[in-house]
Design an enzyme around this catalytic site. Structure first.
Site, PDB file in Angstrom:
ATOM      1  N   HIS A 126       0.811  -1.230   0.000  1.00  0.00           N
ATOM      2  CA  HIS A 126       0.000   0.000   0.000  1.00  0.00           C
ATOM      3  C   HIS A 126       0.844   1.279   0.000  1.00  0.00           C
ATOM      4  O   HIS A 126       0.293   2.376  -0.186  1.00  0.00           O
ATOM      5  CB  HIS A 126      -0.934   0.038   1.217  1.00  0.00           C
ATOM      6  CG  HIS A 126      -1.993  -1.009   1.204  1.00  0.00           C
ATOM      7  ND1 HIS A 126      -2.868  -1.169   0.148  1.00  0.00           N
ATOM      8  CD2 HIS A 126      -2.324  -1.984   2.107  1.00  0.00           C
ATOM      9  CE1 HIS A 126      -3.691  -2.183   0.409  1.00  0.00           C
ATOM     10  NE2 HIS A 126      -3.370  -2.693   1.584  1.00  0.00           N
ATOM     11  N   ASP A 163      -3.341 -10.468  -2.553  1.00  0.00           N
ATOM     12  CA  ASP A 163      -3.862  -9.960  -1.285  1.00  0.00           C
ATOM     13  C   ASP A 163      -5.325  -9.522  -1.496  1.00  0.00           C
ATOM     14  O   ASP A 163      -5.703  -9.116  -2.594  1.00  0.00           O
ATOM     15  CB  ASP A 163      -3.014  -8.761  -0.843  1.00  0.00           C
ATOM     16  CG  ASP A 163      -3.295  -8.307   0.579  1.00  0.00           C
ATOM     17  OD1 ASP A 163      -2.549  -8.723   1.485  1.00  0.00           O
ATOM     18  OD2 ASP A 163      -4.256  -7.542   0.775  1.00  0.00           O
ATOM     19  N   HIS A 165      -6.640  -6.907  -0.589  1.00  0.00           N
ATOM     20  CA  HIS A 165      -6.694  -5.456  -0.837  1.00  0.00           C
ATOM     21  C   HIS A 165      -5.757  -5.117  -1.987  1.00  0.00           C
ATOM     22  O   HIS A 165      -4.636  -5.622  -2.042  1.00  0.00           O
ATOM     23  CB  HIS A 165      -6.243  -4.695   0.416  1.00  0.00           C
ATOM     24  CG  HIS A 165      -6.953  -5.126   1.664  1.00  0.00           C
ATOM     25  ND1 HIS A 165      -6.450  -6.117   2.498  1.00  0.00           N
ATOM     26  CD2 HIS A 165      -8.132  -4.732   2.188  1.00  0.00           C
ATOM     27  CE1 HIS A 165      -7.302  -6.290   3.506  1.00  0.00           C
ATOM     28  NE2 HIS A 165      -8.324  -5.480   3.341  1.00  0.00           N
ATOM     29  N   ASP A 245      -5.045 -12.584   3.260  1.00  0.00           N
ATOM     30  CA  ASP A 245      -6.236 -12.086   3.940  1.00  0.00           C
ATOM     31  C   ASP A 245      -7.513 -12.236   3.109  1.00  0.00           C
ATOM     32  O   ASP A 245      -8.578 -11.783   3.524  1.00  0.00           O
ATOM     33  CB  ASP A 245      -6.049 -10.627   4.393  1.00  0.00           C
ATOM     34  CG  ASP A 245      -5.455  -9.740   3.327  1.00  0.00           C
ATOM     35  OD1 ASP A 245      -5.345 -10.192   2.164  1.00  0.00           O
ATOM     36  OD2 ASP A 245      -5.093  -8.593   3.644  1.00  0.00           O
TER      37      ASP A 245
HETATM   38 ZN   LIG Z   1      -4.528  -6.997   2.659  1.00  0.00          ZN
END
Ligand SMILES: [Zn+2]
Length: 307
Positions: A126, A163, A165, A245
């Protein structure tokens, strides 16, 4: 040729405080499960190292790096965004995360390993060119990819990010640079809600997953969207933002992958790399249910051992 496992003790100095999901027990849970399953003795276990500043500066602005050093607290925590705590040892750990990934890269490209898993924290995907967010300070995978291109002169590097996200930081840093192909799958719409999830770039393949997506649909979308793009690109190296996740038991997302999907992903990537005789390096991103994380990583790494 071995499968290497890289980690480092300095991650313990990145103290995220009580009740934060990204904590040191994540790495311990992975190692405990690898030992329980008898995988650990089959791995070439290596200690990481700190980063070189020039590596970090290929991905991040000098002002951003300087600012992080200035705001790091002597004790306690500050929050660099609403989710991302920084303690006195956070930047040291973040530098080790980067340095461990680049060390693994260098050793892979020297031919020491067939593939490698870097169990690092803080995670990185991120972190944008000049912005910390989502538990990330430095973008481990973008920095490693840029080193592969500019120090090792690789021309085509694929980045796979499964992931839950989207790795907005990786896209922010590497967008439209056709030395890199970014294949990303993530819950959508969902955090981090940036325009990178919908905008078109000529080196980005986004796979959107609805909340509740399970094994069958996930695998179908990966085969349909990632596989042809990967084969068309013909990378010399694959780097993986390995976040776990999207597991059904994970508290941080609403996808429904199972342990077996991480076995499938590890097998899919490893088979491609064995077939093409190219190295690959996976680095840890998310994964916050300790039991599911340990099991999923173990399923994934067991496939890395296949020759
Ligand atoms: Zn994540």
């Amino acid at each position: 040729m071995t499968t290497a496992y890289y980690s480092f003790q300095q991650h313990f100095t990145h103290d995220t405080g009580e009740d934060h999901p990204e904590h040191a027990l994540r790495i311990l849970a992975i190692e405990q499960e690898l030992k329980k399953r008898g995988i650990w003795p089959q791995l070439d276990v290596r200690e990481g190292q700190t980063a070189n500043l020039p590596d970090i500066l290929r991905a991040h602005s000098p002002g951003y790096v300087e600012q992080l050093q200035l705001i790091q607290p002597q004790q306690g925590h500050i929050y660099v965004d609403e989710d991302t705590p920084m303690s006195a040892g956070s930047l040291e750990a973040a530098r080790y995360s980067v340095g461990t990934c680049t060390l693994a890269l260098d050793n892979l490209l020297k031919g020491q390993h067939q593939n490698a898993f870097a169990a690092v924290r803080p995670p990185g995907h991120h972190a944008e060119h000049r912005k910390s967010m989502g538990f990330c300070f430095f973008n481990n995978i973008a920095i490693t990819a840029l080193r592969a291109a500019e120090v090792h002169y690789l021309l085509r590097i694929a980045i796979l990010d499964f992931d839950a996200h989207q790795g907005n930081g990786t896209v922010d840093i590497l967008k439209n640079d056709t030395r890199f192909l970014i294949l990303s799958s993530f819950q959508h719409p969902f955090y981090p809600y940036t325009h990178y999830q919908v905008d078109r770039y000529n080196n980005l393949v986004n796979v959107h997953l609805d909340a509740g997506t399970g094994s069958e649909e996930f695998r179908h979308k990966i085969r349909e969207h990632w596989e042809p793009a990967l084969r068309g690109f013909a990378p010399e190296l694959i780097l993986v933002s390995a976040g776990f996740d999207a597991h059904r038991d994970d508290p941080m997302a609403e996808l429904c992958l199972l342990d077996d999907d991480y076995r499938w992903l590890g097998k899919w990537i490893n088979r491609y790399c064995v077939e093409k005789n190219i190295p690959w390096l996976a680095m840890l991103e998310g994964g916050y249910n300790l039991n599911a994380l340990g099991r999923s990583v173990s399923e994934f790494i067991a496939q890395m051992l296949k020759r």
